[in-house]
Design a protein around this motif. Structure first.
Motif, PDB file in Angstrom:
ATOM      1  N   ALA A 177       0.835  -1.207   0.000  1.00 25.21           N
ATOM      2  CA  ALA A 177       0.000   0.000   0.000  1.00 25.21           C
ATOM      3  C   ALA A 177       0.873   1.262   0.000  1.00 25.21           C
ATOM      4  O   ALA A 177       0.536   2.258  -0.665  1.00 25.21           O
ATOM      5  CB  ALA A 177      -0.940  -0.001   1.206  1.00 25.21           C
ATOM      6  N   TYR A 178       1.984   1.226   0.715  1.00 28.12           N
ATOM      7  CA  TYR A 178       2.920   2.355   0.732  1.00 28.12           C
ATOM      8  C   TYR A 178       3.427   2.627  -0.686  1.00 28.12           C
ATOM      9  O   TYR A 178       3.377   3.766  -1.174  1.00 28.12           O
ATOM     10  CB  TYR A 178       4.083   2.051   1.679  1.00 28.12           C
ATOM     11  CG  TYR A 178       5.228   3.022   1.601  1.00 28.12           C
ATOM     12  CD1 TYR A 178       5.186   4.240   2.267  1.00 28.12           C
ATOM     13  CD2 TYR A 178       6.358   2.728   0.843  1.00 28.12           C
ATOM     14  CE1 TYR A 178       6.241   5.141   2.189  1.00 28.12           C
ATOM     15  CE2 TYR A 178       7.408   3.618   0.754  1.00 28.12           C
ATOM     16  CZ  TYR A 178       7.346   4.826   1.422  1.00 28.12           C
ATOM     17  OH  TYR A 178       8.392   5.717   1.332  1.00 28.12           O
ATOM     18  N   THR A 179       3.882   1.592  -1.356  1.00 23.94           N
ATOM     19  CA  THR A 179       4.410   1.732  -2.716  1.00 23.94           C
ATOM     20  C   THR A 179       3.312   2.164  -3.680  1.00 23.94           C
ATOM     21  O   THR A 179       3.511   3.078  -4.489  1.00 23.94           O
ATOM     22  CB  THR A 179       5.054   0.413  -3.176  1.00 23.94           C
ATOM     23  OG1 THR A 179       6.113   0.094  -2.267  1.00 23.94           O
ATOM     24  CG2 THR A 179       5.618   0.526  -4.578  1.00 23.94           C
ATOM     25  N   ASP A 180       2.168   1.511  -3.605  1.00 21.08           N
ATOM     26  CA  ASP A 180       1.049   1.869  -4.486  1.00 21.08           C
ATOM     27  C   ASP A 180       0.610   3.313  -4.273  1.00 21.08           C
ATOM     28  O   ASP A 180       0.260   4.010  -5.228  1.00 21.08           O
ATOM     29  CB  ASP A 180      -0.145   0.939  -4.260  1.00 21.08           C
ATOM     30  CG  ASP A 180       0.112  -0.488  -4.735  1.00 21.08           C
ATOM     31  OD1 ASP A 180       1.123  -0.724  -5.441  1.00 21.08           O
ATOM     32  OD2 ASP A 180      -0.698  -1.374  -4.388  1.00 21.08           O
ATOM     33  N   GLY A 181       0.651   3.768  -3.035  1.00 23.28           N
ATOM     34  CA  GLY A 181       0.252   5.130  -2.708  1.00 23.28           C
ATOM     35  C   GLY A 181       1.140   6.190  -3.326  1.00 23.28           C
ATOM     36  O   GLY A 181       0.722   7.340  -3.501  1.00 23.28           O
ATOM     37  N   LYS A 182       2.359   5.819  -3.663  1.00 22.45           N
ATOM     38  CA  LYS A 182       3.297   6.764  -4.274  1.00 22.45           C
ATOM     39  C   LYS A 182       3.159   6.838  -5.788  1.00 22.45           C
ATOM     40  O   LYS A 182       3.682   7.758  -6.412  1.00 22.45           O
ATOM     41  CB  LYS A 182       4.744   6.376  -3.931  1.00 22.45           C
ATOM     42  CG  LYS A 182       5.095   6.476  -2.480  1.00 22.45           C
ATOM     43  CD  LYS A 182       6.581   6.273  -2.234  1.00 22.45           C
ATOM     44  CE  LYS A 182       7.094   4.955  -2.770  1.00 22.45           C
ATOM     45  NZ  LYS A 182       8.527   4.748  -2.527  1.00 22.45           N
ATOM     46  N   SER A 183       2.460   5.881  -6.405  1.00 21.22           N
ATOM     47  CA  SER A 183       2.522   5.731  -7.859  1.00 21.22           C
ATOM     48  C   SER A 183       2.038   6.956  -8.639  1.00 21.22           C
ATOM     49  O   SER A 183       2.691   7.343  -9.611  1.00 21.22           O
ATOM     50  CB  SER A 183       1.808   4.467  -8.322  1.00 21.22           C
ATOM     51  OG  SER A 183       0.443   4.541  -8.029  1.00 21.22           O
ATOM     52  N   ASP A 184       0.938   7.587  -8.249  1.00 14.71           N
ATOM     53  CA  ASP A 184       0.470   8.765  -8.986  1.00 14.71           C
ATOM     54  C   ASP A 184       1.490   9.901  -8.919  1.00 14.71           C
ATOM     55  O   ASP A 184       1.785  10.545  -9.928  1.00 14.71           O
ATOM     56  CB  ASP A 184      -0.882   9.255  -8.446  1.00 14.71           C
ATOM     57  CG  ASP A 184      -2.033   8.350  -8.853  1.00 14.71           C
ATOM     58  OD1 ASP A 184      -1.863   7.507  -9.757  1.00 14.71           O
ATOM     59  OD2 ASP A 184      -3.117   8.488  -8.245  1.00 14.71           O
ATOM     60  N   CYS A 185       2.037  10.124  -7.745  1.00 12.83           N
ATOM     61  CA  CYS A 185       3.050  11.167  -7.566  1.00 12.83           C
ATOM     62  C   CYS A 185       4.300  10.853  -8.385  1.00 12.83           C
ATOM     63  O   CYS A 185       4.837  11.726  -9.077  1.00 12.83           O
ATOM     64  CB  CYS A 185       3.387  11.307  -6.083  1.00 12.83           C
ATOM     65  SG  CYS A 185       4.680  12.516  -5.716  1.00 12.83           S
ATOM     66  N   VAL A 186       4.744   9.624  -8.319  1.00 12.08           N
ATOM     67  CA  VAL A 186       5.936   9.216  -9.082  1.00 12.08           C
ATOM     68  C   VAL A 186       5.690   9.412 -10.578  1.00 12.08           C
ATOM     69  O   VAL A 186       6.553   9.944 -11.293  1.00 12.08           O
ATOM     70  CB  VAL A 186       6.328   7.756  -8.763  1.00 12.08           C
ATOM     71  CG1 VAL A 186       7.357   7.234  -9.745  1.00 12.08           C
ATOM     72  CG2 VAL A 186       6.853   7.651  -7.335  1.00 12.08           C
ATOM     73  N   ASN A 187       4.514   9.015 -11.050  1.00 12.36           N
ATOM     74  CA  ASN A 187       4.206   9.180 -12.477  1.00 12.36           C
ATOM     75  C   ASN A 187       4.177  10.653 -12.880  1.00 12.36           C
ATOM     76  O   ASN A 187       4.683  11.019 -13.946  1.00 12.36           O
ATOM     77  CB  ASN A 187       2.870   8.506 -12.821  1.00 12.36           C
ATOM     78  CG  ASN A 187       2.973   6.999 -12.787  1.00 12.36           C
ATOM     79  OD1 ASN A 187       4.041   6.420 -12.950  1.00 12.36           O
ATOM     80  ND2 ASN A 187       1.845   6.349 -12.549  1.00 12.36           N
ATOM     81  N   ARG A 188       3.610  11.493 -12.031  1.00 11.92           N
ATOM     82  CA  ARG A 188       3.563  12.930 -12.309  1.00 11.92           C
ATOM     83  C   ARG A 188       4.982  13.509 -12.403  1.00 11.92           C
ATOM     84  O   ARG A 188       5.315  14.239 -13.332  1.00 11.92           O
ATOM     85  CB  ARG A 188       2.781  13.631 -11.190  1.00 11.92           C
ATOM     86  CG  ARG A 188       1.800  14.633 -11.621  1.00 11.92           C
ATOM     87  CD  ARG A 188       0.935  15.279 -10.559  1.00 11.92           C
ATOM     88  NE  ARG A 188       1.247  15.068  -9.160  1.00 11.92           N
ATOM     89  CZ  ARG A 188       0.667  14.140  -8.399  1.00 11.92           C
ATOM     90  NH1 ARG A 188      -0.218  13.312  -8.886  1.00 11.92           N
ATOM     91  NH2 ARG A 188       0.997  14.023  -7.121  1.00 11.92           N
ATOM     92  N   ILE A 189       5.814  13.156 -11.428  1.00  8.25           N
ATOM     93  CA  ILE A 189       7.194  13.653 -11.422  1.00  8.25           C
ATOM     94  C   ILE A 189       7.970  13.072 -12.599  1.00  8.25           C
ATOM     95  O   ILE A 189       8.749  13.775 -13.250  1.00  8.25           O
ATOM     96  CB  ILE A 189       7.878  13.338 -10.076  1.00  8.25           C
ATOM     97  CG1 ILE A 189       7.215  14.149  -8.951  1.00  8.25           C
ATOM     98  CG2 ILE A 189       9.384  13.629 -10.146  1.00  8.25           C
ATOM     99  CD1 ILE A 189       7.637  13.751  -7.551  1.00  8.25           C
ATOM    100  N   MET A 190       7.724  11.800 -12.912  1.00 10.31           N
ATOM    101  CA  MET A 190       8.418  11.165 -14.043  1.00 10.31           C
ATOM    102  C   MET A 190       8.062  11.861 -15.349  1.00 10.31           C
ATOM    103  O   MET A 190       8.939  12.068 -16.204  1.00 10.31           O
ATOM    104  CB  MET A 190       8.039   9.675 -14.085  1.00 10.31           C
ATOM    105  CG  MET A 190       8.919   8.847 -14.961  1.00 10.31           C
ATOM    106  SD  MET A 190      10.586   8.748 -14.298  1.00 10.31           S
ATOM    107  CE  MET A 190      11.477   9.278 -15.721  1.00 10.31           C
ATOM    108  N   ASN A 191       6.807  12.228 -15.518  1.00  8.19           N
ATOM    109  CA  ASN A 191       6.405  12.937 -16.737  1.00  8.19           C
ATOM    110  C   ASN A 191       7.102  14.288 -16.836  1.00  8.19           C
ATOM    111  O   ASN A 191       7.547  14.686 -17.927  1.00  8.19           O
ATOM    112  CB  ASN A 191       4.880  13.112 -16.784  1.00  8.19           C
ATOM    113  CG  ASN A 191       4.170  11.800 -17.066  1.00  8.19           C
ATOM    114  OD1 ASN A 191       4.736  10.880 -17.665  1.00  8.19           O
ATOM    115  ND2 ASN A 191       2.929  11.700 -16.616  1.00  8.19           N
TER     116      ASN A 191
END
Length: 175
Positions: free
Chosen positions: A153-167
């Motif tokens: 859940a910790y990792t999944d919770g970061k995914s939207d933020c990580v994707n935004r920063i990655m873009n």
């Protein structure tokens, strides 16, 4: 034993721990290593992180890595195969007190692997975009409290933020 998401303030010793482990890995895998780098949150100066040193190794042929599983075990690593990421080899080192606490994660990819390139791009971008850095840090701290005993859940919770920063990083680096 349950893994906990202990996100702690940046510690300057993480760079030293990386260099220490890098020496061991270079000696052990010298015939196949093309590049070795510290990445992940412990590699970003000032960023709070779980105190686990992530090390990326690039090789010419990912299948060569499997011949080193026993050698890696002798220096304290557990081979996890791809562990959910195709064309990667993943190794975990645990604390010597049998607590199941991870100390190091080794991620091995073939040179040119897109996932590897993105991991390094993300690391580099966090070091130049203070807003991205602050957003990511605040989220990690919040999620580590909310999902303290739930790594998935910790990792999944970061995914939207990580994707935004990655873009943003891809735009910045023209990728």
């Amino acid at each position: 034993m349950v893994r906990t998401m202990d996100v702690v303030p940046y510690d300057m010793k993480w760079a030293f721990l990386y260099e220490q482990e890098k020496s061991i890995l270079i000696e052990l895998l010298s015939k196949i290593i093309l590049d070795i780098q510290h990445f992940g949150s412990t590699s970003v100066v000032g960023l709070s992180a779980k105190p686990i040193i992530d090390i990326m190794i690039l090789v010419k042929d990912i299948n060569d890595v499997d011949r080193y599983n026993l050698s890696m075990e002798k220096v304290g690593y557990i081979a996890k195969g791809e562990n959910g990421i195709p064309n990667r080899r993943y190794f975990v080192k645990l604390k010597s007190d049998y607590s199941e606490k991870h100390t190091h994660h080794i991620h091995i990819y073939e040179k040119g692997n897109q996932k590897a390139e993105e991991e390094l791009m993300f690391r580099d971008y966090l070091q130049i975009d203070k807003d991205a850095f602050n957003e990511y840090q605040a989220l990690k701290l919040e999620l580590s409290k909310r999902f303290y005993t739930n790594p998935t859940a910790y990792t999944d919770g970061k995914s939207d933020c990580v994707n935004r920063i990655m873009n943003k990083a891809k735009l910045y680096y023209g990728k």
